[in-house]
Design a protein around this motif. Structure first.
Motif, PDB file in Angstrom:
ATOM      1  N   UNK A   1       0.847  -1.195   0.000  1.00 54.63           N
ATOM      2  CA  UNK A   1       0.000   0.000   0.000  1.00 54.63           C
ATOM      3  C   UNK A   1       0.883   1.245   0.000  1.00 54.63           C
ATOM      4  N   UNK A   2       0.417   2.294  -0.668  1.00 53.54           N
ATOM      5  CA  UNK A   2       1.154   3.558  -0.737  1.00 53.54           C
ATOM      6  C   UNK A   2       0.346   4.648  -0.055  1.00 53.54           C
ATOM      7  N   UNK A   3       1.044   5.540   0.617  1.00 57.03           N
ATOM      8  CA  UNK A   3       0.398   6.705   1.208  1.00 57.03           C
ATOM      9  C   UNK A   3       1.168   7.945   0.777  1.00 57.03           C
ATOM     10  N   UNK A   4       0.487   8.846   0.118  1.00 57.31           N
ATOM     11  CA  UNK A   4       1.084  10.089  -0.350  1.00 57.31           C
ATOM     12  C   UNK A   4       0.438  11.229   0.412  1.00 57.31           C
ATOM     13  N   UNK A   5       1.261  12.104   0.952  1.00 62.64           N
ATOM     14  CA  UNK A   5       0.770  13.156   1.823  1.00 62.64           C
ATOM     15  C   UNK A   5       0.845  14.533   1.183  1.00 62.64           C
ATOM     16  N   UNK A   6       0.004  15.415   1.679  1.00 59.86           N
ATOM     17  CA  UNK A   6      -0.040  16.781   1.149  1.00 59.86           C
ATOM     18  C   UNK A   6      -0.519  17.707   2.255  1.00 59.86           C
ATOM     19  N   UNK A   7       0.170  18.837   2.411  1.00 56.59           N
ATOM     20  CA  UNK A   7      -0.271  19.853   3.356  1.00 56.59           C
ATOM     21  C   UNK A   7      -0.814  21.025   2.561  1.00 56.59           C
ATOM     22  N   UNK A   8      -1.944  21.564   2.988  1.00 56.40           N
ATOM     23  CA  UNK A   8      -2.471  22.736   2.303  1.00 56.40           C
ATOM     24  C   UNK A   8      -2.456  23.924   3.251  1.00 56.40           C
TER      25      UNK A   8
END
Lengths: 120, 115
Positions: free
Chosen positions: B18-25
């Motif tokens: 499984x892959x988890x890609x993160x992003x902060x806004x």
């Protein structure tokens, strides 16, 4: 989603010349946008192409450098004028708000395949 | 995480993981978020979206999680496949000047899936 095409898909141009990029959608849409994506970078909005009126430009982009046309609800052009090597980028159009049977769909933007421009 | 210049954050996973890609806004007023996938030589492709009144949304093999408290968005890809290798961008739809909404893109994460 709409089917979006761009012409040309790529071009190599000499500095000082201009290139016009076309964006065609297979259905009427309310909004069309133009983005620039420099090598290895994210997407930056250039302008919103308004049907029947002047485009709305983002900070740092001006009409003299990036004139835009949108004569109808399915077509738009972006011209990159008086090009320099710094203009080498991928130029992308996107659309939003497809009109289908009078019902406007979500505010998701869908992108064309892009035009890869290299200026020598 | 954040990147500087031409260096994209990268994530390398084994096929099937499984892959988890993160992003902060940045803007707490943003009310709509989208994940796009961009393969080499192509335009961004819509994957999944989520509105600010939700904290989770599931699609086919993908799940987006939204944490408004810390202004964080993540994309989870189950059973990652080689065809998932691409750059993934999060984008936030925020009000810009009057009544116009504008998509603002994150820097992107390069996902590489090893067979």
């Amino acid at each position: 989603s709409a089917v979006i095409s761009q012409k040309p898909s790529r071009d190599i141009c000499q500095r000082g010349t201009s290139l016009t990029i076309q964006c065609q959608v297979d259905s009427q849409v309310t909004m069309m946008f133009w983005y620039r994506q420099q090598p290895g970078q994210s997407l930056t909005l250039i302008a919103t192409a308004n049907q029947g009126s002047e485009a709305t430009y983002e900070s740092g982009f001006v009409i003299d450098k990036f004139p835009i046309s949108r004569p109808n609800l399915t077509f738009s052009t972006l011209t990159v004028s008086n090009m320099s090597p710094e203009d080498s980028s991928i130029y992308l159009c996107s659309v939003e708000g497809a009109l289908a049977g009078g019902r406007i769909s979500t505010d998701t933007q869908y992108f064309g395949p892009g035009t890869r421009l290299t200026v020598l | 995480g954040e990147s500087v210049g031409l260096h994209l954050p990268t994530l390398s996973v084994q096929e099937g993981d499984n892959s988890i890609i993160n992003c902060a806004y940045s803007n707490s007023a943003s009310d709509y978020f989208i994940w796009y996938k961009q393969e080499s030589g192509k335009g961004p492709q819509f994957i999944i979206d989520i509105r600010s009144n939700m904290d989770k949304r599931q699609g086919q093999r993908v799940t987006v999680l939204l944490n408004k408290t810390v202004k964080h968005l993540s994309l989870q890809i189950a059973a990652t496949q080689p065809g998932d290798s691409a750059v993934y961008f999060c984008a936030e739809n925020r009000l810009s000047g009057g009544s116009n909404y504008k998509l603002t893109f994150g820097k992107g994460t390069l996902l590489t899936v090893n067979p």
